[in-house]
Scaffold this motif. Structure first.
Motif, PDB file in Angstrom:
ATOM      1  N   UNK A   1       0.811  -1.208   0.000  1.00 53.19           N
ATOM      2  CA  UNK A   1       0.000   0.000   0.000  1.00 53.19           C
ATOM      3  C   UNK A   1       0.850   1.266   0.000  1.00 53.19           C
ATOM      4  N   UNK A   2       0.256   2.349  -0.529  1.00 57.50           N
ATOM      5  CA  UNK A   2       0.975   3.636  -0.637  1.00 57.50           C
ATOM      6  C   UNK A   2      -0.038   4.736  -0.849  1.00 57.50           C
ATOM      7  N   UNK A   3       0.382   5.958  -0.605  1.00 56.85           N
ATOM      8  CA  UNK A   3      -0.533   7.081  -0.800  1.00 56.85           C
ATOM      9  C   UNK A   3      -0.497   7.605  -2.228  1.00 56.85           C
ATOM     10  N   UNK A   4       0.703   7.885  -2.737  1.00 58.25           N
ATOM     11  CA  UNK A   4       0.779   8.590  -4.016  1.00 58.25           C
ATOM     12  C   UNK A   4       1.341   7.760  -5.165  1.00 58.25           C
ATOM     13  N   UNK A   5       2.420   7.054  -4.906  1.00 56.05           N
ATOM     14  CA  UNK A   5       3.104   6.351  -5.999  1.00 56.05           C
ATOM     15  C   UNK A   5       3.552   4.991  -5.479  1.00 56.05           C
ATOM     16  N   UNK A   6       3.365   3.935  -6.291  1.00 51.22           N
ATOM     17  CA  UNK A   6       3.777   2.606  -5.799  1.00 51.22           C
ATOM     18  C   UNK A   6       5.244   2.574  -5.363  1.00 51.22           C
ATOM     19  N   UNK A   7       6.057   3.428  -5.974  1.00 55.25           N
ATOM     20  CA  UNK A   7       7.479   3.458  -5.630  1.00 55.25           C
ATOM     21  C   UNK A   7       7.687   3.825  -4.161  1.00 55.25           C
ATOM     22  N   UNK A   8       6.728   4.597  -3.607  1.00 54.51           N
ATOM     23  CA  UNK A   8       6.854   4.994  -2.198  1.00 54.51           C
ATOM     24  C   UNK A   8       6.836   3.784  -1.269  1.00 54.51           C
ATOM     25  N   UNK A   9       6.040   2.769  -1.638  1.00 56.10           N
ATOM     26  CA  UNK A   9       5.974   1.556  -0.810  1.00 56.10           C
ATOM     27  C   UNK A   9       7.336   0.861  -0.784  1.00 56.10           C
ATOM     28  N   UNK A  10       8.052   0.953  -1.910  1.00 56.52           N
ATOM     29  CA  UNK A  10       9.374   0.314  -1.987  1.00 56.52           C
ATOM     30  C   UNK A  10      10.417   1.131  -1.234  1.00 56.52           C
ATOM     31  N   UNK A  11      10.380   2.434  -1.426  1.00 56.85           N
ATOM     32  CA  UNK A  11      11.308   3.303  -0.679  1.00 56.85           C
ATOM     33  C   UNK A  11      11.213   3.029   0.815  1.00 56.85           C
TER      34      UNK A  11
END
Lengths: 492, 492
Positions: free
Chosen positions: B148-158
């Motif tokens: 899950x993430x708020x804005x961008x799927x990359x945020x979940x990975x970060x």
């Protein structure tokens, strides 16, 4: 590996987790002795204890135990399957019968006892260690009672280290060895004991010694991509229940190159056993040497029967002279003599192959008395010294070179010593069963010797109990006359 | 450590088993890279996978999860207690949201992908690796969605690598760094890029280099009884969630002594972080560095800001000249220049501290596109080369020196690279917050610098989330202007 039963398949699948924890424990133990920074010890002990508890928990998991119980009832199990169930049941028996509180208290006591023993040995004062040893003996007796035995509580302890070994077996071995060795020593004494040898005080270069050892082991042959040689305070072998990663260590005391040379060959014998176990047994309960006694037979076979033979000396003498220039003035015969000096001595680990088993006999007698409550711990030092004088005609000047010399009791390892003599006995049986061993060694036919060991012993891992394995390999169970014949023949 | 809640006490008691397994994994991983015999890899991978599954099982144990949920509801938790619960919840979140089948498939895919990547890199042929990378990107996207993430799927990975870091943060950092660094590079280019340096091709003696490294690290000061320096194919630091046993490795390529020297200082920065964590946090979830970015800030701080400074060069130059005689003709200024050569280059790991962050920017952009499905894997090589040309004005001749150069994607580590730049950013913030760092280095006041780091950052382990820790230590959250100022000032 022949697995037909779906129950056993399921057991092996679940066992992988336990194997992984055993593997981790093995690597953690190896690392602790070889490379761990000193202050890592607290965390390492915590990790080891937690992992041990976890293994016990996984072994006692109800559904796992049920699988084992179910498999046991199945008919037509293959030898491999029976071996797997037998090995698991051995562990289960201990976990089921000995309450975890006792195991925990034993661990705590022995860890304190080890520190006390080290101080006591430094100060050559048994009184420092005595109260800990008393507690260890008490707990050991409790464990023996929990485990159960037919004739003597000591049998329960023997079985922990050597499946199926009893006091009767050990008595029967020593009933032959003791008089025979004493007779042989009597004849040697008549010629006079040899004096100290100049090489005993000769320092050597450590790097050169290591290079020599690598070359000597290379002569016998080992798989480089599965093997390590490192340095630790006490030499040992680490097997990880797989033939793909086996490690030995040696130490390099400042003088007398014999010690690192023969400990390396000794540990190599242990390593070769693990390295030659059938690859398909890897990661299973049978992918390991079956017992301490059979393991010790392998190390003693290579160290003494092969390593200290005239033929082997001829092979390694040029290697040693190349790496240790001070040996240039010593002939092959000089070296052979030096490798085989026999004389009564106080310290077991320095004993020659003739007197060695009397050191074990002494410990065996004392341990049986301790466990039976027939001797007070306080009386051990005097008893030790008296026995030593009776057996070898020499008397320790203090406890450090007497009753305190071994680490084993501080670790709680009572019932362990007899496996050393059993190893010597089996090694000589192997020599006899092989046939013309000295000729094969002299001809450098090491591949043939290794193949014989692989086929008769190593490949089987823990499939068969030790007595059965020895019977299959040599045609009979424990028979000490071969050891006696070998010694009499060599030192006549 | 301040623990008041009986629930947290119980959690910590139970966590010891998980800690032990993490400790074992750490040692197994270290051993695999440093000493394990080659053929041990099969068993080691099995053991690692089994232990990982067991950790997950213990973490998800219902009664353990209940304790964590209960503790979370408690009022008046201390900072330490909140840190413990926060760290456990981070792990729990992953285990709860990402199904074990996905984790298993990801592990299988990446282990095959690593082999394919190695071959692809050897042959400089991206096509060999492409299908694996495609599958990794797919699975990564699934994992991001599950997390899950708020804005961008990359945020979940970060967030996996750097708690709380978002694309917004990274964008905001690069929005300052990119123009600033390109401006600086423009000025440097105007003077002309430096030519190749003779020391780049100078071979050195490995033993002497190791002796020099030990002396350089000794100058900064480290606890010998808690520390190891070994050799491995890629330098790394092993912390074991305790400050009592921390290990680094370096490698010794045949030429250019800078690499082992600065990797040792780099890894030492990581090690010092772990070594200076409050001892009472040992064996708990907070007894470890809090994130990759904060960790990297420590390694970069020592490697670049301290290690490549003029003052530090003056300290280590005599050591280096003593151990590496070919340096006798080089002055301190010569060495300082050599340690700080700036020029556009193709390989990230060889990049200087100015161009380095543009290498990261390139990867960050590509990763975001990949994860969002806005670029096809097949198009990556060309895109990489175009971006490289835009950012640094040079173009890879083949995939090996372009898109295939890093191991990270083959490991499935997408979202990891930005923590490198974040580390540089935080390191410069620390330099600024410390005040007169260059003076302290020149005066050899390393104890003072270490104490500052200990008090402001290290001792806290993972008690506070990274952003909060950085704010507490430096007075503000991520601020890239200090890095830019530092670089502009140093390379003006």
């Amino acid at each position: 590996m022949e697995i037909k039963s779906s129950t056993v398949k399921e057991i092996l699948e679940r066992y992988k987790t336990i194997w992984a924890l055993n593997h981790a424990s093995g690597v953690l133990g190896w690392d602790r002795e070889v490379y761990m920074p000193e202050e890592g010890i607290g965390g390492r002990s915590l990790a080891a204890a937690e992992i041990a508890k976890l293994i016990q928990k996984l072994m006692l998991d109800e559904s796992f135990v049920k699988l084992i119980d179910k498999a046991k009832e199945e008919r037509d199990l293959t030898d491999d399957e029976r071996g797997i169930i037998r090995m698991l049941e051995r562990d289960l028996k201990f976990y089921r019968r000995v309450p975890p509180e006792i195991v925990a208290e034993f661990a705590k006591t022995t860890s304190e006892a080890f520190v006390a023993w080290r101080t006591a040995k430094e100060k050559a004062d048994f009184k420092i260690f005595a109260p800990y040893l008393e507690r260890i003996v008490e707990l050991t007796r409790v464990i023996a009672d929990k485990l159960g035995y037919d004739e003597h509580p000591y049998d329960a302890l023997l079985d922990l280290y050597e499946e199926g070994l009893t006091s009767r077996d050990v008595d029967s071995i020593f009933s032959v060895l003791e008089p025979g060795i004493r007779r042989l020593l009597g004849r040697l004494e008549a010629r006079g004991w040899p004096r100290s040898h100049p090489l005993e005080e000769e320092p050597y270069d450590r790097q050169s010694m290591e290079a020599a050892i690598r070359e000597v082991l290379g002569l016998i042959g080992y798989p480089q991509r599965r093997f390590r040689l490192d340095v630790s305070p006490h030499p040992f072998t680490t097997g990880l229940a797989s033939p793909f990663d086996v490690r030995i260590t040696v130490r390099y005391p400042p003088r007398d190159f014999r010690e690192p040379l023969f400990s390396a060959i000794h540990e190599f014998g242990h390593a070769l056993y693990e390295l030659q176990i059938d690859e398909s047994y890897a990661f299973t309960p049978i992918g390991t040497g079956v017992s301490l006694g059979v393991h010790e037979s392998q190390s003693r076979f290579w160290e003494n029967i092969v390593g200290r033979s005239r033929g082997f000396t001829a092979h390694i003498a040029p290697i040693l002279r190349r790496h240790l220039p001070f040996l240039s003035k010593y002939s092959d015969d000089d070296l052979y003599y030096y490798f085989n000096i026999v004389r009564p001595s106080l310290i077991r680990t320095e004993a020659d192959e003739v007197t060695y088993n009397l050191h074990i006999l002494l410990r065996y007698r004392l341990e049986r008395l301790m466990v039976a409550g027939e001797v007070k711990v306080a009386d051990l030092p005097a008893l030790w010294n008296d026995e030593m004088e009776k057996l070898l005609g020499i008397r320790p000047k203090n406890d450090a070179e007497g009753v305190l010399q071994d680490i084993h009791w501080s670790h709680g390892s009572i019932g362990y010593f007899p496996t050393y003599t059993l190893g010597n006995v089996i090694a000589a049986q192997i020599r006899h069963a092989f046939g013309t061993l000295e000729e094969a060694v002299a001809a450098g036919r090491f591949a043939e010797i290794k193949e014989w060991l692989r086929e008769k012993i190593h490949r089987w891992g823990a499939v068969y109990p030790p007595k059965e394995l020895v019977r299959r390999a040599t045609g009979e169970t424990y028979n000490p006359t071969y050891l006696l014949n070998y010694l009499e023949n060599k030192y006549k």
